[in-house]
Design a protein around this motif. Structure first.
Motif, PDB file in Angstrom:
ATOM      1  N   THR A 178       0.823  -1.203   0.000  1.00 49.69           N
ATOM      2  CA  THR A 178       0.000   0.000   0.000  1.00 49.69           C
ATOM      3  C   THR A 178       0.858   1.254   0.000  1.00 49.69           C
ATOM      4  OG1 THR A 178      -1.631  -1.240   1.298  1.00 49.69           O
ATOM      5  CG2 THR A 178      -1.993   1.114   1.073  1.00 49.69           C
ATOM      6  N   GLU A 179       1.973   1.248   0.723  1.00 46.53           N
ATOM      7  CA  GLU A 179       2.872   2.404   0.714  1.00 46.53           C
ATOM      8  C   GLU A 179       3.421   2.657  -0.685  1.00 46.53           C
ATOM      9  OE1 GLU A 179       5.948   2.242   3.618  1.00 46.53           O
ATOM     10  OE2 GLU A 179       4.619   2.822   5.273  1.00 46.53           O
ATOM     11  N   GLN A 180       3.791   1.573  -1.392  1.00 45.41           N
ATOM     12  CA  GLN A 180       4.271   1.725  -2.752  1.00 45.41           C
ATOM     13  C   GLN A 180       3.161   2.225  -3.671  1.00 45.41           C
ATOM     14  OE1 GLN A 180       5.819  -2.129  -3.762  1.00 45.41           O
ATOM     15  NE2 GLN A 180       7.549  -1.987  -2.346  1.00 45.41           N
ATOM     16  N   CYS A 222      -5.861   5.965   0.299  1.00 45.07           N
ATOM     17  CA  CYS A 222      -5.427   6.495   1.602  1.00 45.07           C
ATOM     18  C   CYS A 222      -6.280   5.912   2.730  1.00 45.07           C
ATOM     19  CB  CYS A 222      -5.522   8.016   1.606  1.00 45.07           C
ATOM     20  SG  CYS A 222      -4.222   8.847   0.660  1.00 45.07           S
ATOM     21  N   LEU A 223      -7.580   5.832   2.519  1.00 49.15           N
ATOM     22  CA  LEU A 223      -8.474   5.244   3.524  1.00 49.15           C
ATOM     23  C   LEU A 223      -8.102   3.784   3.766  1.00 49.15           C
ATOM     24  CD1 LEU A 223     -11.003   5.654   5.315  1.00 49.15           C
ATOM     25  CD2 LEU A 223     -12.367   4.864   3.368  1.00 49.15           C
ATOM     26  N   PHE A 224      -7.865   3.053   2.677  1.00 43.17           N
ATOM     27  CA  PHE A 224      -7.465   1.648   2.757  1.00 43.17           C
ATOM     28  C   PHE A 224      -6.148   1.518   3.520  1.00 43.17           C
ATOM     29  CE2 PHE A 224      -5.088  -1.949   0.970  1.00 43.17           C
ATOM     30  CZ  PHE A 224      -5.999  -2.979   1.107  1.00 43.17           C
ATOM     31  N   TYR A 225      -5.207   2.404   3.210  1.00 43.17           N
ATOM     32  CA  TYR A 225      -3.916   2.375   3.897  1.00 43.17           C
ATOM     33  C   TYR A 225      -4.082   2.626   5.389  1.00 43.17           C
ATOM     34  CZ  TYR A 225       0.691   3.759   5.514  1.00 43.17           C
ATOM     35  OH  TYR A 225       1.847   3.849   6.237  1.00 43.17           O
ATOM     36  N   GLY A 226      -4.936   3.599   5.749  1.00 44.70           N
ATOM     37  CA  GLY A 226      -5.153   3.904   7.157  1.00 44.70           C
ATOM     38  C   GLY A 226      -5.662   2.710   7.932  1.00 44.70           C
ATOM     39  N   ILE A 227      -6.561   1.947   7.305  1.00 46.07           N
ATOM     40  CA  ILE A 227      -7.117   0.756   7.962  1.00 46.07           C
ATOM     41  C   ILE A 227      -6.032  -0.284   8.200  1.00 46.07           C
ATOM     42  CG2 ILE A 227      -8.694  -1.192   7.658  1.00 46.07           C
ATOM     43  CD1 ILE A 227     -10.534   0.753   6.102  1.00 46.07           C
ATOM     44  N   PHE A 228      -5.276  -0.593   7.166  1.00 42.79           N
ATOM     45  CA  PHE A 228      -4.284  -1.657   7.290  1.00 42.79           C
ATOM     46  C   PHE A 228      -3.017  -1.195   7.994  1.00 42.79           C
ATOM     47  CE2 PHE A 228      -7.012  -3.769   4.302  1.00 42.79           C
ATOM     48  CZ  PHE A 228      -6.894  -5.101   4.668  1.00 42.79           C
ATOM     49  N   HIS A 229      -2.769   0.114   7.982  1.00 41.75           N
ATOM     50  CA  HIS A 229      -1.646   0.636   8.761  1.00 41.75           C
ATOM     51  C   HIS A 229      -1.900   0.412  10.254  1.00 41.75           C
ATOM     52  CE1 HIS A 229       1.783   3.055   9.822  1.00 41.75           C
ATOM     53  NE2 HIS A 229       1.033   3.896  10.531  1.00 41.75           N
ATOM     54  N   ALA A 238      -7.819  11.311   5.094  1.00 46.28           N
ATOM     55  CA  ALA A 238      -8.431  10.013   4.778  1.00 46.28           C
ATOM     56  C   ALA A 238      -7.689   8.889   5.489  1.00 46.28           C
ATOM     57  CB  ALA A 238      -8.427   9.785   3.263  1.00 46.28           C
ATOM     58  N   ILE A 239      -6.360   8.971   5.550  1.00 43.65           N
ATOM     59  CA  ILE A 239      -5.571   7.977   6.278  1.00 43.65           C
ATOM     60  C   ILE A 239      -5.946   7.999   7.765  1.00 43.65           C
ATOM     61  CG2 ILE A 239      -3.243   7.392   7.071  1.00 43.65           C
ATOM     62  CD1 ILE A 239      -2.203   8.338   4.353  1.00 43.65           C
ATOM     63  N   ALA A 240      -6.067   9.207   8.315  1.00 41.93           N
ATOM     64  CA  ALA A 240      -6.428   9.336   9.726  1.00 41.93           C
ATOM     65  C   ALA A 240      -7.803   8.735   9.994  1.00 41.93           C
ATOM     66  CB  ALA A 240      -6.413  10.809  10.134  1.00 41.93           C
ATOM     67  N   LEU A 241      -8.735   8.928   9.069  1.00 45.78           N
ATOM     68  CA  LEU A 241     -10.083   8.372   9.230  1.00 45.78           C
ATOM     69  C   LEU A 241     -10.037   6.843   9.270  1.00 45.78           C
ATOM     70  CD1 LEU A 241     -13.139   8.883   9.368  1.00 45.78           C
ATOM     71  CD2 LEU A 241     -13.176   8.844   6.864  1.00 45.78           C
ATOM     72  N   MET A 288      -7.468   4.943  10.142  1.00 49.43           N
ATOM     73  CA  MET A 288      -6.847   4.535  11.404  1.00 49.43           C
ATOM     74  C   MET A 288      -7.808   4.694  12.576  1.00 49.43           C
ATOM     75  SD  MET A 288      -2.833   5.652  11.372  1.00 49.43           S
ATOM     76  CE  MET A 288      -3.108   7.367  10.949  1.00 49.43           C
ATOM     77  N   TRP A 289      -8.538   5.796  12.584  1.00 50.44           N
ATOM     78  CA  TRP A 289      -9.495   6.043  13.666  1.00 50.44           C
ATOM     79  C   TRP A 289     -10.496   4.905  13.774  1.00 50.44           C
ATOM     80  CZ3 TRP A 289     -13.502  10.677  13.667  1.00 50.44           C
ATOM     81  CH2 TRP A 289     -14.220  10.643  14.885  1.00 50.44           C
ATOM     82  N   GLY A 290     -11.117   4.547  12.653  1.00 51.19           N
ATOM     83  CA  GLY A 290     -12.119   3.485  12.685  1.00 51.19           C
ATOM     84  C   GLY A 290     -11.551   2.159  13.153  1.00 51.19           C
ATOM     85  N   THR A 291     -10.349   1.824  12.674  1.00 47.67           N
ATOM     86  CA  THR A 291      -9.749   0.540  13.035  1.00 47.67           C
ATOM     87  C   THR A 291      -9.338   0.495  14.502  1.00 47.67           C
ATOM     88  OG1 THR A 291      -8.918   0.304  10.776  1.00 47.67           O
ATOM     89  CG2 THR A 291      -7.926  -1.092  12.459  1.00 47.67           C
ATOM     90  N   ILE A 292      -8.623   1.532  14.960  1.00 45.95           N
ATOM     91  CA  ILE A 292      -8.170   1.549  16.353  1.00 45.95           C
ATOM     92  C   ILE A 292      -9.357   1.620  17.304  1.00 45.95           C
ATOM     93  CG2 ILE A 292      -6.869   2.849  18.077  1.00 45.95           C
ATOM     94  CD1 ILE A 292      -5.096   1.398  16.155  1.00 45.95           C
ATOM     95  N   ALA A 293     -10.388   2.387  16.933  1.00 47.40           N
ATOM     96  CA  ALA A 293     -11.584   2.460  17.774  1.00 47.40           C
ATOM     97  C   ALA A 293     -12.242   1.091  17.889  1.00 47.40           C
ATOM     98  CB  ALA A 293     -12.565   3.480  17.209  1.00 47.40           C
ATOM     99  N   GLY A 294     -12.340   0.369  16.770  1.00 51.74           N
ATOM    100  CA  GLY A 294     -12.930  -0.971  16.801  1.00 51.74           C
ATOM    101  C   GLY A 294     -12.129  -1.918  17.670  1.00 51.74           C
ATOM    102  N   ILE A 295     -10.800  -1.846  17.568  1.00 52.03           N
ATOM    103  CA  ILE A 295      -9.926  -2.686  18.401  1.00 52.03           C
ATOM    104  C   ILE A 295     -10.103  -2.336  19.878  1.00 52.03           C
ATOM    105  CG2 ILE A 295      -7.508  -3.133  18.987  1.00 52.03           C
ATOM    106  CD1 ILE A 295      -6.875  -2.814  15.992  1.00 52.03           C
TER     107      ILE A 295
END
Length: 254
Positions: free
Chosen positions: A10-12, A36-43, A192-195, A197-204
């Motif tokens: 995703t970074e590439q 960017c949204l996809f990257y934020g989730i998997f990051h 979008a990356i922050a969004l 990450m927010w959703g993923t970390i919040a779910g965790i």
């Protein structure tokens, strides 16, 4: 699923997508935001300290599910917004090169991961202090643990640990868009990356809160023992995570 491989791919893809923006082809900006949204989730799911800190913190502290959302927001804000600050200050103001900026972020990561280790030892100290003071004992069937609200000092520690290690994907987007004179697109991509990450970390975080509640069900003595064990385990996991990431940073592997 190899999350590390997905993270690197995703970074590439982010750097390649930014280059496609300069072609003027329709839909490229929307594609960048989606990537960017996809990257934020998997990051957030991949190698890093966000999920380990949030999971361990909420396994070791009684909390409300809204605290999970707050923690996700605080982490995403610090991790992404610090990348914007690094790029703006170091590149635009101090005129540093891309390589010099990345070197500075490594220094920040060293400090941030050291802070994570300190957080782990602090959680261990609190867990053993509660036990020594007799606070693990429940009288008359009442639970003396405070209802969860993300403590201000804990929120600041989470924010600082995230901020001192800026998001590499966000910096890639910002540096490439800046080089091509479209920084505003990079800033929107960073959001979008922050969004993601927010959703993923919040779910965790919410999952950890619910797991702690489930594990701590039962009588007063059993509940006290489980909570003490969870608090100690959480501190040890954070120390181990911080130590691993610090060793990678010092060896040049992160």
């Amino acid at each position: 699923m190899d999350l590390h491989a997905i993270h690197e791919w995703t970074e590439q893809a982010l750097s390649q997508q930014v280059l496609l923006l300069t072609s003027g082809a329709p839909g490229q900006f929307a594609a960048l935001l989606g990537l960017c949204l996809f990257y934020g989730i998997f990051h957030a799911l991949g190698p890093g300290h966000g999920k380990s800190i949030v999971t361990s913190y909420f396994l070791g502290h009684k909390a409300h599910w809204l605290d999970g959302i707050s923690a996700g927001f605080i982490f995403a804000l610090g991790h992404s917004m610090s990348a914007i600050l690094f790029v703006v200050v170091l590149h635009l103001i101090l005129q540093m090169s891309d390589m010099e900026i990345m070197a500075q972020t490594r220094i920040g990561g060293t400090v941030g991961y050291s802070l994570i280790i300190c957080i782990g030892f602090w959680m261990l100290w609190k867990a053993f202090r509660r036990s020594d003071d007799g606070h693990d004992h429940c009288h008359h069937g009442h639970d003396h643990t405070h209802h969860g609200t993300l403590r201000r000092k804990d929120a600041w520690a989470l924010f600082l640990s995230a901020s001192l290690s800026p998001c590499t994907g966000t910096m890639i987007v910002l540096l490439f868009t800046m080089a091509n004179g479209i920084l505003w697109m990079g800033i929107l991509g960073a959001l979008a990356i922050a969004l993601g990450m927010w959703g993923t970390i919040a779910g965790i975080g919410i999952a950890a809160i619910l797991l702690r509640h489930r594990l701590a069900e039962g009588g007063g003595h059993r509940r006290a023992m489980v909570r003490r064990a969870l608090s100690i385990t959480a501190g040890l996991v954070i120390i181990a995570s911080g130590g691993f990431l610090l060793s990678l940073t010092l060896s040049g592997g992160h």
